[in-house]
Design a protein around this motif. Structure first.
Motif, PDB file in Angstrom:
ATOM      1  N   PRO A  87       0.935  -1.417  -0.205  1.00  0.00           N
ATOM      2  CA  PRO A  87      -0.068   0.039  -0.017  1.00  0.00           C
ATOM      3  C   PRO A  87       0.831   1.511   0.105  1.00  0.00           C
ATOM      4  CG  PRO A  87      -0.021  -1.079   2.296  1.00  0.00           C
ATOM      5  CD  PRO A  87       0.808  -2.080   1.447  1.00  0.00           C
ATOM      6  N   THR A  88       1.641   1.341  -0.978  1.00  0.00           N
ATOM      7  CA  THR A  88       2.536   2.710  -1.028  1.00  0.00           C
ATOM      8  C   THR A  88       1.639   3.717  -1.182  1.00  0.00           C
ATOM      9  OG1 THR A  88       2.898   2.333  -3.451  1.00  0.00           O
ATOM     10  CG2 THR A  88       4.645   1.268  -2.249  1.00  0.00           C
ATOM     11  N   ASP A  89       0.461   3.895  -1.675  1.00  0.00           N
ATOM     12  CA  ASP A  89      -0.419   5.263  -1.724  1.00  0.00           C
ATOM     13  C   ASP A  89      -0.962   5.453  -0.632  1.00  0.00           C
ATOM     14  OD1 ASP A  89      -2.128   3.185  -1.587  1.00  0.00           O
ATOM     15  OD2 ASP A  89      -3.150   3.525  -3.478  1.00  0.00           O
ATOM     16  N   GLY A  90      -0.634   4.581   0.704  1.00  0.00           N
ATOM     17  CA  GLY A  90      -1.305   4.968   1.862  1.00  0.00           C
ATOM     18  C   GLY A  90      -2.875   4.813   2.098  1.00  0.00           C
ATOM     19  N   ALA A  91      -3.380   3.902   1.244  1.00  0.00           N
ATOM     20  CA  ALA A  91      -4.716   3.859   0.965  1.00  0.00           C
ATOM     21  C   ALA A  91      -5.354   2.420   1.393  1.00  0.00           C
ATOM     22  CB  ALA A  91      -5.325   4.276  -0.572  1.00  0.00           C
ATOM     23  N   GLY A  92      -4.585   1.551   2.107  1.00  0.00           N
ATOM     24  CA  GLY A  92      -5.332   0.433   2.428  1.00  0.00           C
ATOM     25  C   GLY A  92      -4.244  -0.369   3.407  1.00  0.00           C
ATOM     26  N   GLY A  93      -4.868  -1.332   4.161  1.00  0.00           N
ATOM     27  CA  GLY A  93      -4.091  -2.288   5.053  1.00  0.00           C
ATOM     28  C   GLY A  93      -5.099  -3.360   5.553  1.00  0.00           C
ATOM     29  N   THR A  94      -4.336  -4.502   5.892  1.00  0.00           N
ATOM     30  CA  THR A  94      -5.263  -5.600   6.308  1.00  0.00           C
ATOM     31  C   THR A  94      -4.545  -6.233   7.526  1.00  0.00           C
ATOM     32  OG1 THR A  94      -4.201  -7.103   4.523  1.00  0.00           O
ATOM     33  CG2 THR A  94      -6.390  -6.425   4.026  1.00  0.00           C
ATOM     34  N   VAL A 108       6.141 -25.425  13.762  1.00  0.00           N
ATOM     35  CA  VAL A 108       5.050 -24.904  12.851  1.00  0.00           C
ATOM     36  C   VAL A 108       4.292 -23.949  13.889  1.00  0.00           C
ATOM     37  CG1 VAL A 108       2.857 -25.467  11.916  1.00  0.00           C
ATOM     38  CG2 VAL A 108       4.916 -27.131  11.823  1.00  0.00           C
ATOM     39  N   TYR A 109       3.930 -22.659  13.377  1.00  0.00           N
ATOM     40  CA  TYR A 109       3.415 -21.551  14.394  1.00  0.00           C
ATOM     41  C   TYR A 109       2.686 -20.696  13.656  1.00  0.00           C
ATOM     42  CZ  TYR A 109       7.612 -19.337  12.325  1.00  0.00           C
ATOM     43  OH  TYR A 109       8.562 -18.692  11.600  1.00  0.00           O
ATOM     44  N   PHE A 110       1.709 -19.967  14.477  1.00  0.00           N
ATOM     45  CA  PHE A 110       0.873 -18.818  13.886  1.00  0.00           C
ATOM     46  C   PHE A 110       1.826 -17.715  13.978  1.00  0.00           C
ATOM     47  CE2 PHE A 110      -2.713 -21.368  15.889  1.00  0.00           C
ATOM     48  CZ  PHE A 110      -3.486 -21.516  14.753  1.00  0.00           C
ATOM     49  N   HIS A 111       1.359 -16.928  12.881  1.00  0.00           N
ATOM     50  CA  HIS A 111       2.011 -15.576  12.898  1.00  0.00           C
ATOM     51  C   HIS A 111       1.211 -14.223  12.398  1.00  0.00           C
ATOM     52  CE1 HIS A 111       3.513 -15.048   8.782  1.00  0.00           C
ATOM     53  NE2 HIS A 111       4.236 -16.060   8.868  1.00  0.00           N
ATOM     54  N   PRO A 112       1.073 -13.041  12.748  1.00  0.00           N
ATOM     55  CA  PRO A 112       0.298 -12.128  12.202  1.00  0.00           C
ATOM     56  C   PRO A 112       0.866 -12.001  10.850  1.00  0.00           C
ATOM     57  CG  PRO A 112       1.930 -10.921  13.694  1.00  0.00           C
ATOM     58  CD  PRO A 112       2.207 -12.518  13.829  1.00  0.00           C
ATOM     59  N   TYR A 113      -0.157 -11.440   9.910  1.00  0.00           N
ATOM     60  CA  TYR A 113       0.263 -11.142   8.275  1.00  0.00           C
ATOM     61  C   TYR A 113      -0.628  -9.845   8.217  1.00  0.00           C
ATOM     62  CZ  TYR A 113       1.416 -12.420   3.663  1.00  0.00           C
ATOM     63  OH  TYR A 113       2.199 -12.208   2.333  1.00  0.00           O
ATOM     64  N   ILE A 114       0.322  -8.805   8.107  1.00  0.00           N
ATOM     65  CA  ILE A 114       0.034  -7.392   7.980  1.00  0.00           C
ATOM     66  C   ILE A 114       0.290  -6.741   6.843  1.00  0.00           C
ATOM     67  CG2 ILE A 114       0.073  -5.178   9.500  1.00  0.00           C
ATOM     68  CD1 ILE A 114       0.252  -7.192  12.048  1.00  0.00           C
ATOM     69  N   TYR A 115      -0.501  -5.812   6.214  1.00  0.00           N
ATOM     70  CA  TYR A 115      -0.225  -4.858   5.256  1.00  0.00           C
ATOM     71  C   TYR A 115      -0.525  -3.388   5.942  1.00  0.00           C
ATOM     72  CZ  TYR A 115       0.342  -8.193   1.581  1.00  0.00           C
ATOM     73  OH  TYR A 115       0.943  -9.298   0.809  1.00  0.00           O
ATOM     74  N   HIS A 116       0.522  -2.731   5.652  1.00  0.00           N
ATOM     75  CA  HIS A 116       0.258  -1.008   6.329  1.00  0.00           C
ATOM     76  C   HIS A 116       1.224  -0.360   5.464  1.00  0.00           C
ATOM     77  CE1 HIS A 116       4.122  -1.645   8.659  1.00  0.00           C
ATOM     78  NE2 HIS A 116       3.896  -2.571   8.423  1.00  0.00           N
ATOM     79  N   GLN A 117       0.946   1.163   5.794  1.00  0.00           N
ATOM     80  CA  GLN A 117       1.686   2.071   5.119  1.00  0.00           C
ATOM     81  C   GLN A 117       3.332   2.031   5.696  1.00  0.00           C
ATOM     82  OE1 GLN A 117       1.499   4.185   2.804  1.00  0.00           O
ATOM     83  NE2 GLN A 117       3.763   5.468   3.318  1.00  0.00           N
ATOM     84  N   GLY A 118       4.075   1.986   4.777  1.00  0.00           N
ATOM     85  CA  GLY A 118       5.309   1.875   5.415  1.00  0.00           C
ATOM     86  C   GLY A 118       6.011   0.506   5.419  1.00  0.00           C
TER      87      GLY A 118
END
Length: 222
Positions: A87-94, A108-118
Protein backbone atom coordinates in the motif's frame (compact mmCIF):
# COMPACT_ATOMS: atom_id res chain seq x y z
CA UNK A 1 -27.11 -15.59 6.02
CA UNK A 2 -24.11 -13.31 5.57
CA UNK A 3 -25.50 -11.98 2.30
CA UNK A 4 -28.80 -11.30 4.03
CA UNK A 5 -27.11 -9.53 6.93
CA UNK A 6 -24.46 -7.54 5.06
CA UNK A 7 -25.58 -7.46 1.43
CA UNK A 8 -22.13 -8.11 -0.03
CA UNK A 9 -20.25 -11.40 0.23
CA UNK A 10 -17.78 -12.58 -2.40
CA UNK A 11 -15.64 -15.66 -2.97
CA UNK A 12 -17.64 -18.30 -1.10
CA UNK A 13 -17.20 -21.84 -2.52
CA UNK A 14 -19.90 -24.08 -1.09
CA UNK A 15 -18.18 -27.31 -2.17
CA UNK A 16 -15.27 -26.52 0.18
CA UNK A 17 -17.37 -25.74 3.25
CA UNK A 18 -19.76 -27.76 5.36
CA UNK A 19 -21.16 -27.97 8.87
CA UNK A 20 -19.51 -30.72 10.92
CA UNK A 21 -20.42 -31.26 14.56
CA UNK A 22 -21.86 -27.76 14.79
CA UNK A 23 -18.68 -26.18 13.41
CA UNK A 24 -17.71 -24.89 10.00
CA UNK A 25 -15.30 -27.27 8.25
CA UNK A 26 -13.29 -25.83 5.36
CA UNK A 27 -11.43 -28.07 2.92
CA UNK A 28 -8.12 -26.91 1.50
CA UNK A 29 -7.76 -29.05 -1.59
CA UNK A 30 -4.70 -31.05 -2.57
CA UNK A 31 -2.25 -29.86 -5.22
CA UNK A 32 -3.70 -26.34 -5.21
CA UNK A 33 -2.78 -22.93 -3.81
CA UNK A 34 -4.64 -19.75 -2.95
CA UNK A 35 -8.25 -19.46 -4.11
CA UNK A 36 -7.89 -22.44 -6.44
CA UNK A 37 -7.88 -24.75 -3.43
CA UNK A 38 -9.49 -22.88 -0.57
CA UNK A 39 -11.65 -19.87 0.27
CA UNK A 40 -10.97 -16.19 -0.32
CA UNK A 41 -14.23 -14.68 0.88
CA UNK A 42 -14.82 -11.02 1.74
CA UNK A 43 -17.80 -9.41 3.45
CA UNK A 44 -18.50 -5.68 3.40
CA UNK A 45 -19.02 -4.34 6.92
CA UNK A 46 -20.09 -0.83 8.00
CA UNK A 47 -17.29 1.74 7.99
CA UNK A 48 -15.67 2.05 11.40
CA UNK A 49 -12.49 3.30 13.03
CA UNK A 50 -12.18 0.42 15.50
CA UNK A 51 -13.28 -3.22 15.29
CA UNK A 52 -12.63 -6.41 17.18
CA UNK A 53 -13.30 -10.00 16.18
CA UNK A 54 -12.76 -13.45 17.57
CA UNK A 55 -13.07 -17.06 16.45
CA UNK A 56 -11.95 -20.59 17.31
CA UNK A 57 -9.77 -22.60 14.97
CA UNK A 58 -8.69 -26.25 14.92
CA UNK A 59 -6.63 -28.24 12.40
CA UNK A 60 -7.74 -31.81 11.71
CA UNK A 61 -5.67 -34.51 13.40
CA UNK A 62 -4.27 -35.65 10.02
CA UNK A 63 -3.67 -32.19 8.59
CA UNK A 64 -0.54 -31.83 6.43
CA UNK A 65 1.21 -28.58 7.37
CA UNK A 66 3.07 -28.30 4.02
CA UNK A 67 4.83 -24.90 4.15
CA UNK A 68 1.88 -22.88 5.42
CA UNK A 69 -1.05 -20.70 4.45
CA UNK A 70 -3.61 -18.08 5.41
CA UNK A 71 -6.29 -19.03 7.94
CA UNK A 72 -9.43 -17.60 9.39
CA UNK A 73 -11.02 -14.22 9.66
CA UNK A 74 -9.37 -10.82 9.39
CA UNK A 75 -10.05 -7.13 8.93
CA UNK A 76 -9.43 -4.82 5.98
CA UNK A 77 -8.90 -1.05 5.98
CA UNK A 78 -9.56 1.16 2.97
CA UNK A 79 -8.46 -0.67 -0.17
CA UNK A 80 -7.66 -3.78 1.90
CA UNK A 81 -4.29 -4.54 0.29
CA UNK A 82 -3.20 -8.20 0.06
CA UNK A 83 -1.36 -10.41 -2.41
CA UNK A 84 2.03 -8.63 -2.23
CA UNK A 85 0.33 -5.41 -3.38
CA UNK A 86 2.11 -3.00 -1.06
CA UNK A 87 0.00 0.00 0.00
CA UNK A 88 2.54 2.61 -1.13
CA UNK A 89 -0.32 5.07 -1.74
CA UNK A 90 -1.31 4.93 1.93
CA UNK A 91 -4.84 3.85 1.04
CA UNK A 92 -5.23 0.38 2.51
CA UNK A 93 -4.18 -2.29 4.96
CA UNK A 94 -5.14 -5.69 6.35
CA UNK A 95 -4.71 -7.86 9.44
CA UNK A 96 -4.84 -11.61 8.79
CA UNK A 97 -3.42 -14.79 10.33
CA UNK A 98 -1.03 -17.39 8.90
CA UNK A 99 0.24 -20.79 9.90
CA UNK A 100 3.84 -21.38 8.90
CA UNK A 101 6.06 -24.46 8.88
CA UNK A 102 9.55 -23.05 9.27
CA UNK A 103 12.10 -25.37 7.62
CA UNK A 104 15.06 -23.77 9.41
CA UNK A 105 13.67 -24.34 12.93
CA UNK A 106 11.29 -27.30 12.37
CA UNK A 107 8.57 -25.32 14.14
CA UNK A 108 4.98 -24.83 13.01
CA UNK A 109 3.42 -21.64 14.35
CA UNK A 110 0.89 -18.89 13.82
CA UNK A 111 2.04 -15.41 12.97
CA UNK A 112 0.29 -12.14 12.12
CA UNK A 113 0.22 -11.19 8.45
CA UNK A 114 -0.14 -7.43 8.09
CA UNK A 115 -0.25 -4.89 5.26
CA UNK A 116 0.27 -1.28 6.34
CA UNK A 117 1.74 2.04 5.24
CA UNK A 118 5.55 1.98 5.24
CA UNK A 119 5.88 -1.80 5.36
CA UNK A 120 9.19 -3.16 4.01
CA UNK A 121 7.68 -5.85 1.74
CA UNK A 122 7.87 -7.72 -0.50
CA UNK A 123 4.66 -9.19 0.98
CA UNK A 124 2.89 -9.07 4.36
CA UNK A 125 4.74 -8.19 7.58
CA UNK A 126 4.82 -10.43 10.65
CA UNK A 127 6.92 -8.11 12.86
CA UNK A 128 8.97 -11.13 13.93
CA UNK A 129 6.08 -12.37 16.09
CA UNK A 130 4.89 -15.96 16.42
CA UNK A 131 2.70 -18.20 18.56
CA UNK A 132 3.80 -20.20 20.38
CA UNK A 133 7.17 -18.57 21.05
CA UNK A 134 8.71 -22.04 21.29
CA UNK A 135 7.53 -25.42 20.09
CA UNK A 136 4.72 -25.88 17.58
CA UNK A 137 0.97 -25.55 17.28
CA UNK A 138 -0.89 -28.85 17.61
CA UNK A 139 -3.29 -30.69 15.35
CA UNK A 140 -6.61 -31.43 17.00
CA UNK A 141 -6.31 -28.58 19.50
CA UNK A 142 -8.70 -25.62 19.51
CA UNK A 143 -7.12 -22.16 19.58
CA UNK A 144 -9.03 -18.99 20.46
CA UNK A 145 -8.13 -16.04 18.25
CA UNK A 146 -8.83 -12.39 19.09
CA UNK A 147 -8.04 -9.43 16.81
CA UNK A 148 -8.38 -5.68 17.31
CA UNK A 149 -7.78 -2.94 14.75
CA UNK A 150 -7.95 0.81 15.29
CA UNK A 151 -7.48 3.26 12.42
CA UNK A 152 -4.86 6.00 12.53
CA UNK A 153 -5.29 9.62 11.44
CA UNK A 154 -3.29 11.44 8.78
CA UNK A 155 0.36 10.43 8.78
CA UNK A 156 0.32 9.55 12.46
CA UNK A 157 1.19 6.15 13.90
CA UNK A 158 -1.75 6.41 16.30
CA UNK A 159 -3.59 3.37 15.00
CA UNK A 160 -3.39 0.04 16.77
CA UNK A 161 -3.03 -3.64 15.93
CA UNK A 162 -3.59 -6.47 18.37
CA UNK A 163 -3.61 -10.24 17.96
CA UNK A 164 -4.13 -12.56 20.90
CA UNK A 165 -4.15 -16.36 20.84
CA UNK A 166 -5.52 -18.19 23.87
CA UNK A 167 -5.28 -14.88 25.74
CA UNK A 168 -1.59 -14.37 24.98
CA UNK A 169 -0.66 -11.19 23.14
CA UNK A 170 1.22 -12.05 19.95
CA UNK A 171 1.32 -8.43 18.76
CA UNK A 172 -0.10 -5.39 20.55
CA UNK A 173 1.26 -2.07 19.33
CA UNK A 174 0.65 1.23 17.59
CA UNK A 175 0.75 1.30 13.78
CA UNK A 176 0.34 3.59 10.77
CA UNK A 177 -2.22 1.81 8.62
CA UNK A 178 -2.88 4.55 6.09
CA UNK A 179 -1.98 8.14 5.20
CA UNK A 180 -5.11 8.89 3.15
CA UNK A 181 -7.85 9.83 5.60
CA UNK A 182 -10.59 9.08 3.06
CA UNK A 183 -9.39 5.44 3.09
CA UNK A 184 -8.78 5.07 6.84
CA UNK A 185 -12.00 3.21 7.64
CA UNK A 186 -12.20 -0.49 8.47
CA UNK A 187 -14.73 -1.86 5.98
CA UNK A 188 -14.04 -5.54 5.26
CA UNK A 189 -14.34 -8.84 7.10
CA UNK A 190 -12.15 -11.34 5.31
CA UNK A 191 -12.32 -15.11 5.54
CA UNK A 192 -9.19 -16.42 3.84
CA UNK A 193 -8.33 -20.09 4.21
CA UNK A 194 -5.88 -21.55 1.73
CA UNK A 195 -2.37 -22.89 1.23
CA UNK A 196 0.26 -20.44 0.00
CA UNK A 197 2.57 -18.75 -0.79
CA UNK A 198 3.13 -19.30 -4.46
CA UNK A 199 5.79 -22.01 -4.95
CA UNK A 200 4.97 -25.73 -5.19
CA UNK A 201 6.49 -26.36 -1.73
CA UNK A 202 3.36 -24.74 -0.26
CA UNK A 203 1.13 -27.42 -1.85
CA UNK A 204 0.03 -30.68 -0.27
CA UNK A 205 -0.73 -34.05 -1.83
CA UNK A 206 -3.78 -34.51 0.41
CA UNK A 207 -6.95 -32.59 1.17
CA UNK A 208 -6.84 -30.88 4.56
CA UNK A 209 -9.61 -29.85 6.95
CA UNK A 210 -9.73 -26.79 9.21
CA UNK A 211 -12.57 -26.16 11.68
CA UNK A 212 -14.01 -22.81 12.81
CA UNK A 213 -16.48 -21.84 15.49
CA UNK A 214 -17.71 -19.01 17.74
CA UNK A 215 -17.14 -16.08 15.38
CA UNK A 216 -17.98 -12.61 16.68
CA UNK A 217 -17.42 -9.23 15.03
CA UNK A 218 -17.96 -5.93 16.88
CA UNK A 219 -17.69 -2.35 15.71
CA UNK A 220 -16.23 -0.40 18.63
CA UNK A 221 -16.25 3.09 17.09
CA UNK A 222 -17.54 4.68 13.89
Amino acid sequence: MARSDFGSVTGWVSSRAMTSGGRLRVTVEKNALSGAGGLISNTRIPDGTAYELGFDIQFHSQFDWSRGGKVGFGLGIGNGNTGCNLPTDGAGGTLRLMWYNNPSTNRVYFHPYIYHQGMPGPCGSNFGKSYPTSGSIEKGRTYKIHMYVKSNTGNNANGHVQLKIDGQAVIDQSIRWTTNDSRRFINNLSFHTFRGGKADEWKSGTDGYIYYDNLYVRQISK
